[in-house]
Design an enzyme around this catalytic site. Structure first.
Site, PDB file in Angstrom:
ATOM      1  N   HIS A 172       0.826  -1.221   0.000  1.00 59.88           N
ATOM      2  CA  HIS A 172       0.000   0.000   0.000  1.00 59.88           C
ATOM      3  C   HIS A 172       0.859   1.271   0.000  1.00 59.88           C
ATOM      4  O   HIS A 172       0.568   2.220  -0.717  1.00 59.88           O
ATOM      5  CB  HIS A 172      -0.965   0.010   1.200  1.00 59.88           C
ATOM      6  CG  HIS A 172      -1.932  -1.133   1.176  1.00 59.88           C
ATOM      7  ND1 HIS A 172      -2.744  -1.445   2.236  1.00 59.88           N
ATOM      8  CD2 HIS A 172      -2.211  -2.048   0.199  1.00 59.88           C
ATOM      9  CE1 HIS A 172      -3.483  -2.507   1.923  1.00 59.88           C
ATOM     10  NE2 HIS A 172      -3.167  -2.894   0.704  1.00 59.88           N
TER      11      HIS A 172
ATOM     12  N   HIS B 177      -1.351 -11.156  -5.429  1.00 54.67           N
ATOM     13  CA  HIS B 177       0.047 -10.729  -5.208  1.00 54.67           C
ATOM     14  C   HIS B 177       1.018 -11.728  -5.835  1.00 54.67           C
ATOM     15  O   HIS B 177       2.037 -11.345  -6.411  1.00 54.67           O
ATOM     16  CB  HIS B 177       0.349 -10.609  -3.712  1.00 54.67           C
ATOM     17  CG  HIS B 177      -0.313  -9.435  -3.065  1.00 54.67           C
ATOM     18  ND1 HIS B 177      -0.082  -8.144  -3.473  1.00 54.67           N
ATOM     19  CD2 HIS B 177      -1.192  -9.351  -2.046  1.00 54.67           C
ATOM     20  CE1 HIS B 177      -0.796  -7.316  -2.728  1.00 54.67           C
ATOM     21  NE2 HIS B 177      -1.484  -8.019  -1.867  1.00 54.67           N
TER      22      HIS B 177
END
Length: 277
Positions: free
Chosen positions: A80, A262
């Site tokens: 993030h 991911h």
């Protein structure tokens, strides 16, 4: 070689909070860095302040979050903050942390965007070295895939398919610029499901999660208040932008993904890196 200058922050900025998975207190400082430094994490709580660069060669785990390790330096759930730096086109930054995990903040990258805006951006004397994708790269796993094709710009097209009655198929397509990142992507938070939470707790994950910093769904309804109906797919795009930062160069290409993760994002960065000169 681009004629656009590399960037860093104009001054240090800091933020404190707890991590999403380990829920440990952490004080994080984003600091200016010289040209060609890239994004480097420094563990200020460990002897000798070991560091690890945000680079695909240092990615050691992609289960539910991205983990970086180099020697004694280990950091995780870094996507993030990396997404915010990549989305706002910050090429060089040193991130000091006194724990292994950045603050979860509000579960999106919005707080990190605000930090970068508070610091201001400084241009450096070196040109930005973009990686211009010249050929198609594709990673597939069952019904999931992520690909990149040549494109004059940076664009992401993502299709999320989820069996939950409130989610279903969500589609998002955007040219990724600083403006579109802030306006359309930065505020999207992580999604979780109540049936996963027990398993995550057993794995020691998600301890810092709340109904505010994670959008939580049970079998029928949403227990949180979504910011937009398609927050899930927007957050998936946010994650891709963070994971692509591991290439260490700004990308020119069009990413097309269906149900990517991911793990698949990371596999794609390795394929794209074959084009690095």
């Amino acid at each position: 070689m681009s004629n656009v200058a590399q960037t860093t922050l104009a001054k240090p900025v800091s933020y404190s909070g707890i991590g999403l998975h380990a829920a440990e207190e952490v004080h994080m400082v984003l600091c200016p860095a010289p040209a060609n430094t890239g994004i480097v994490f420094i563990r200020t709580d460990l002897p000798g302040r070991p560091s690890v660069k945000a680079h695909l060669s240092n990615v050691t785990n992609t289960m539910r979050a991205t983990t970086l390790e180099d020697g004694e330096a280990k950091v995780f759930t870094v996507e993030h903050v990396l997404s915010a730096l990549n989305g706002l086109q910050i090429d060089n930054c040193i991130i000091e942390m006194d724990s292994a995990e950045p603050p979860v903040a509000d579960g999106s990258s919005l707080n990190f965007v605000e930090l970068i805006e508070q610091a201001g951006v400084k241009e450096l004397d070196e040109p930005r070295r973009e990686l211009v994708v010249r050929r198609q790269h594709l990673v597939q796993e069952d019904d999931k895939f992520i690909a990149i094709v040549p494109y004059d710009g940076f664009r992401i097209t993502f299709t999320s398919i989820n069996p939950h009655p409130l989610l279903g198929v969500q589609f998002f397509d955007a040219e990724i610029t600083k403006e579109s990142y802030v306006k359309e992507i930065a505020y999207a938070r992580t999604i979780a499901f109540t049936e996963e939470l027990e398993m995550m707790k057993k794995l020691g994950l998600g301890k810092g999660g709340t109904l505010e910093n994670v959008v939580v769904y049970d079998k029928e309804e949403c227990l949180s208040v979504p910011r937009v109906d398609d927050e899930l797919v927007r957050h998936k795009v946010l994650d891709i932008i963070g994971d692509m930062a591991m290439i260490g160069r700004p990308l020119k290409g069009h990413i097309i993904a269906v149900k990517s993760s991911h793990k698949l994002n990371s596999l794609l960065t390795n394929k794209i890196a074959e084009e690095l000169d």
